[in-house]
Design a protein around this motif. Structure first.
Motif, PDB file in Angstrom:
ATOM      1  N   PHE A 260       0.862  -1.186   0.000  1.00  0.00           N
ATOM      2  CA  PHE A 260       0.000   0.000   0.000  1.00  0.00           C
ATOM      3  C   PHE A 260       0.898   1.236   0.000  1.00  0.00           C
ATOM      4  O   PHE A 260       2.095   1.142   0.283  1.00  0.00           O
ATOM      5  N   SER A 261       0.310   2.387  -0.320  1.00  0.00           N
ATOM      6  CA  SER A 261       1.152   3.587  -0.434  1.00  0.00           C
ATOM      7  C   SER A 261       1.478   4.146   0.947  1.00  0.00           C
ATOM      8  O   SER A 261       0.692   4.067   1.886  1.00  0.00           O
ATOM      9  N   ARG A 262       2.668   4.726   1.029  1.00  0.00           N
ATOM     10  CA  ARG A 262       3.119   5.352   2.269  1.00  0.00           C
ATOM     11  C   ARG A 262       2.269   6.573   2.566  1.00  0.00           C
ATOM     12  O   ARG A 262       1.738   7.202   1.658  1.00  0.00           O
ATOM     13  N   LEU A 263       2.225   6.927   3.826  1.00  0.00           N
ATOM     14  CA  LEU A 263       1.652   8.200   4.212  1.00  0.00           C
ATOM     15  C   LEU A 263       2.746   9.260   4.124  1.00  0.00           C
ATOM     16  O   LEU A 263       3.825   9.094   4.695  1.00  0.00           O
ATOM     17  N   ASN A 264       2.496  10.314   3.385  1.00  0.00           N
ATOM     18  CA  ASN A 264       3.394  11.470   3.358  1.00  0.00           C
ATOM     19  C   ASN A 264       2.601  12.677   3.845  1.00  0.00           C
ATOM     20  O   ASN A 264       1.413  12.795   3.564  1.00  0.00           O
ATOM     21  N   LEU A 265       3.278  13.543   4.573  1.00  0.00           N
ATOM     22  CA  LEU A 265       2.606  14.693   5.160  1.00  0.00           C
ATOM     23  C   LEU A 265       3.325  15.960   4.705  1.00  0.00           C
ATOM     24  O   LEU A 265       4.556  15.977   4.668  1.00  0.00           O
ATOM     25  N   SER A 266       2.563  16.992   4.393  1.00  0.00           N
ATOM     26  CA  SER A 266       3.193  18.222   3.914  1.00  0.00           C
ATOM     27  C   SER A 266       3.894  18.961   5.056  1.00  0.00           C
ATOM     28  O   SER A 266       3.598  18.761   6.227  1.00  0.00           O
ATOM     29  N   PHE A 480       8.767  23.271   8.539  1.00  0.00           N
ATOM     30  CA  PHE A 480       9.397  23.749   7.298  1.00  0.00           C
ATOM     31  C   PHE A 480       8.523  24.816   6.654  1.00  0.00           C
ATOM     32  O   PHE A 480       7.312  24.833   6.831  1.00  0.00           O
ATOM     33  N   SER A 481       9.179  25.666   5.882  1.00  0.00           N
ATOM     34  CA  SER A 481       8.435  26.761   5.236  1.00  0.00           C
ATOM     35  C   SER A 481       7.822  26.354   3.907  1.00  0.00           C
ATOM     36  O   SER A 481       7.087  27.136   3.325  1.00  0.00           O
ATOM     37  N   VAL A 482       8.176  25.189   3.413  1.00  0.00           N
ATOM     38  CA  VAL A 482       7.639  24.763   2.110  1.00  0.00           C
ATOM     39  C   VAL A 482       6.909  23.441   2.280  1.00  0.00           C
ATOM     40  O   VAL A 482       7.222  22.656   3.184  1.00  0.00           O
ATOM     41  N   PRO A 483       5.914  23.181   1.405  1.00  0.00           N
ATOM     42  CA  PRO A 483       5.109  21.965   1.572  1.00  0.00           C
ATOM     43  C   PRO A 483       5.895  20.667   1.389  1.00  0.00           C
ATOM     44  O   PRO A 483       5.569  19.659   1.990  1.00  0.00           O
ATOM     45  N   ASP A 484       6.949  20.697   0.551  1.00  0.00           N
ATOM     46  CA  ASP A 484       7.627  19.446   0.245  1.00  0.00           C
ATOM     47  C   ASP A 484       9.129  19.515   0.547  1.00  0.00           C
ATOM     48  O   ASP A 484       9.955  19.424  -0.361  1.00  0.00           O
ATOM     49  N   PRO A 485       9.511  19.699   1.798  1.00  0.00           N
ATOM     50  CA  PRO A 485      10.945  19.825   2.101  1.00  0.00           C
ATOM     51  C   PRO A 485      11.714  18.551   1.769  1.00  0.00           C
ATOM     52  O   PRO A 485      12.888  18.619   1.393  1.00  0.00           O
ATOM     53  N   ALA A 486      11.074  17.386   1.897  1.00  0.00           N
ATOM     54  CA  ALA A 486      11.781  16.119   1.696  1.00  0.00           C
ATOM     55  C   ALA A 486      12.308  16.009   0.268  1.00  0.00           C
ATOM     56  O   ALA A 486      13.318  15.363   0.011  1.00  0.00           O
ATOM     57  N   GLY A 487      11.628  16.673  -0.664  1.00  0.00           N
ATOM     58  CA  GLY A 487      12.029  16.593  -2.057  1.00  0.00           C
ATOM     59  C   GLY A 487      13.191  17.531  -2.413  1.00  0.00           C
ATOM     60  O   GLY A 487      13.655  17.550  -3.543  1.00  0.00           O
ATOM     61  N   LEU A 495      14.037  25.062   6.873  1.00  0.00           N
ATOM     62  CA  LEU A 495      13.391  25.051   8.191  1.00  0.00           C
ATOM     63  C   LEU A 495      12.714  26.400   8.437  1.00  0.00           C
ATOM     64  O   LEU A 495      13.261  27.446   8.097  1.00  0.00           O
ATOM     65  N   ASN A 496      11.543  26.361   9.030  1.00  0.00           N
ATOM     66  CA  ASN A 496      10.810  27.584   9.326  1.00  0.00           C
ATOM     67  C   ASN A 496      11.397  28.217  10.593  1.00  0.00           C
ATOM     68  O   ASN A 496      11.298  27.642  11.672  1.00  0.00           O
ATOM     69  N   PRO A 497      12.029  29.389  10.481  1.00  0.00           N
ATOM     70  CA  PRO A 497      12.659  29.993  11.669  1.00  0.00           C
ATOM     71  C   PRO A 497      11.640  30.347  12.749  1.00  0.00           C
ATOM     72  O   PRO A 497      12.001  30.531  13.901  1.00  0.00           O
ATOM     73  N   GLN A 498      10.370  30.429  12.370  1.00  0.00           N
ATOM     74  CA  GLN A 498       9.334  30.770  13.365  1.00  0.00           C
ATOM     75  C   GLN A 498       8.570  29.541  13.879  1.00  0.00           C
ATOM     76  O   GLN A 498       7.465  29.673  14.382  1.00  0.00           O
ATOM     77  N   SER A 499       9.165  28.370  13.727  1.00  0.00           N
ATOM     78  CA  SER A 499       8.400  27.170  14.089  1.00  0.00           C
ATOM     79  C   SER A 499       8.171  27.036  15.592  1.00  0.00           C
ATOM     80  O   SER A 499       7.258  26.345  16.008  1.00  0.00           O
TER      81      SER A 499
END
Ligand code: ATP
Ligand code: MG
Length: 557
Positions: A260-266, A480-487, A495-499
């Motif tokens: 089955f497909s992996r779960l990926n999260l934005s 992270f500041s972008v939806p797809d940092p893993a890519g 990394l989002n400096p305001q996290s």
């Protein structure tokens, strides 16, 4: 209906299990969750846990917890303990069915000898570099290793000596003899065993040859009588090898592998390698940092286990690759907490209010229900006195149109208390910053309504200054500041400096001094006490805001 009570929705794996049971293929379902103890579990693992344990639960079967501990170099006891804690916390129980691939090392070794005797495996002595060169590519077939024609006796002798520790790491490997021209690279005489002089957390120094995942996994499944071996899509091309190995061996059963497909999260990363980098590089504060998608991080942040189960259920099980929006997890979290979390009043950025016509030293205890829809949760008494705190954001010197909160000359309602009017504003003579508001209250409006029927537009939360508990509150945003940092290659620069925002001087109603359970701080969101809390110095984490603030941003933009 409460999310947790919703019946499980069907999916293609559930249908296969139903058909197999109806056809009498199995007496009962046996599944397994097989983590490698080389890191902490994350929400992707939760999908696999909910699927495997959920099938066992719903079909009256069992689910095993099996540690895939075939790589001694990377595995640690800390991870084993964390994995067990997280699976239990998610609400699942393996009973006494906790296994390790290392439980089967002797049997795996015997089976390997069986493969050698039947001509299905051989000891190869090519260097790693040559092995790669002989392997071919996706478009070119591989070439047979010159060691492929060793006799069974020769192979048995070498393999016995590999086990005895006569050779250095990398000197030899045991390989399956399948087909170097196979279009499936996994079938080009894959390695079954390698030499590794490394102590193992469980077997210690008993072994210096360790089975490869592809070999250990299918045999472990078969030895445990697993009926359905569920794994993620990247193993689809390994299925032929899974089946080939089991076909060669006198194993008690042949489990069916289903992918089955992996779960990926934005806005986050989920590969263990990246999580390791974030933790060891101190980009976050440990594996349970509330910004991480690890189960321990989500737990620390205050996300209830029920919300994660609900999320996994809603995401469903398919073979389609997809990235789930983090907003969906937040929605599940909000829905679970909306039901369960008692309300409380807390001020994150305090602004002092002095009620000039309220007697100094007087305290009233006002009744405040703990949950607007659940009277069974009771109520608590809130102290009210001459000095209070309100939220800095709830006052503006020169409010724009549409601002319904406090401003000079304006009247608002304090939740569960009185109407107050802003009579005077005290500012810092140097900075001009507002430091205090002098207000009046209307004693006739106790409970929040005026007998003369006059209305106010805003209702503010507040905390009595004399009884307030000072606390640290940690606010979290996406890691992270972008939806797809893993890519992205340089994902660490994204990394989002305001996290993480730490507010040191928050004021909470007195009932929050002890920490305790998750709460909704009215108008602010859901919060949970952090383990860093000390007596008299509570620390609270914001789990999630009350609304999806990102949707607002998107709508505006
Ligand atoms: P890595 O991150 O290094 O690829 P892994 O996530 O596969 O490792 P394992 O410990 O092998 O780590 O995973 C245990 C089980 O959880 C496996 O059956 C795996 O398929 C499943 N799993 C892991 N990640 C996900 C995910 N994102 N979605 C669904 N299932 C997952
Ligand atoms: Mg894996």
């Amino acid at each position: 209906m409460n999310a947790a009570d919703r019946p499980p929705s069907s999916n293609f794996i559930r249908q296969i299990v139903e058909q197999d049971l109806a056809a009498g293929k199995h007496r009962a379902v046996v599944t397994r969750f097989p983590p490698e103890p080389n890191g902490y579990l994350h929400i992707g693992h939760a999908k696999s846990i909910c699927l495997n344990f959920g099938l066992a639960r719903d079909f009256g079967g069992v689910c095993h917890l099996r540690f895939d501990d075939t790589n001694p170099a990377k595995e640690e006891v800390e991870f084993v303990q964390a994995i067990e804690r997280d699976v239990r916390w998610l609400g699942f129980d393996w009973g006494d069915r906790r296994f390790h691939a290392s439980d089967y090392f002797e049997q795996l070794y015997d089976f390997a000898c069986h493969l050698i005797r039947t001509g299905k495996a051989y000891v190869c002595s090519l260097s790693a570099e040559d092995t790669r060169a002989y392997r071919g590519t996706l478009t070119e077939p591989g070439r047979d290793s010159p060691y492929r024609t060793r006799t069974a006796d020769e192979n048995l002798d070498l393999f016995t000596r590999m086990r005895a520790g006569e050779f250095a790491d990398g000197a030899h490997v045991l390989r399956a003899r399948i087909d170097m021209a196979s279009p499936n690279l996994n079938l080009r005489d894959p390695v079954l065993y390698r030499i590794k002089h490394a102590p193992h957390p469980i077997t210690g120094n008993a072994w210096c040859v360790y089975p490869m995942y592809d070999y250990a996994h299918c045999v472990s499944d078969a030895l445990e009588g697993i009926t359905h071996s569920l794994c993620t899509l990247e193993f689809e091309d390994h299925r032929a090898l899974y089946d080939w190995i089991l076909d060669q061996l006198p194993v008690p059963c042949h489990p069916r592998q289903i992918e089955f497909s992996r779960l990926n999260l934005s806005y986050t990363v989920m590969s263990k390698r990246r999580l390791h980098e974030l933790v060891t590089g101190r980009h976050v504060n440990g594996w349970d940092d509330p910004r991480l998608p690890t189960l321990s991080g989500l737990r620390r942040r205050g996300v209830p286990a029920a919300a994660i189960r609900d999320f996994c259920e809603r995401v469903g099980v398919t073979r389609k690759e997809n990235v789930i929006d983090l907003v969906q997890l937040e929605t599940c979290t909000r829905e679970a907490l909306e039901q369960s979390a008692p309300r409380a009043l807390a001020v994150l950025r305090p602004l002092k209010v002095v009620i000039e016509n309220y007697p100094a030293g007087q305290v009233e205890w006002l009744d405040a229900p703990n949950h607007p829809q659940r009277p069974e949760l009771g109520s608590r008494q809130l102290p009210f006195g001459r000095e209070l705190y309100i939220e800095r954001d709830d006052f503006m010197l020169d409010p724009p149109k549409g601002f319904h909160r406090l401003a000079p000359g304006r009247e608002v309602r304090l939740r569960f208390a009185y109407f107050i009017r802003c009579e005077q504003v005290v500012t810092d003579p140097v900075s001009g910053e507002v430091t205090q508001l002098i207000c009046s209250y209307d004693p006739a409006t106790r409970g929040g309504n005026a007998p003369d029927g006059r209305k106010v537009k805003g209702t503010l939360h507040w905390v009595d200054a004399a009884h307030a508990v000072t606390a640290e509150v940690r606010l979290y945003d996406r890691l992270f500041s972008v939806p797809d940092p893993a890519g992205q290659d340089d994902y660490l620069s994204l990394l989002n400096p305001q996290s993480l925002q730490v507010l040191q001087d928050c004021r909470l109603e007195p009932s929050l001094a002890q920490g305790g359970e998750a709460r909704q701080f009215e108008r602010l969101g859901y919060f949970a006490p952090d383990p860093d809390s000390r007596p008299g110095a509570p620390v609270w984490n914001r789990t999630v805001s009350l609304r999806d603030t990102w949707a607002k941003v998107a709508a505006r933009g």
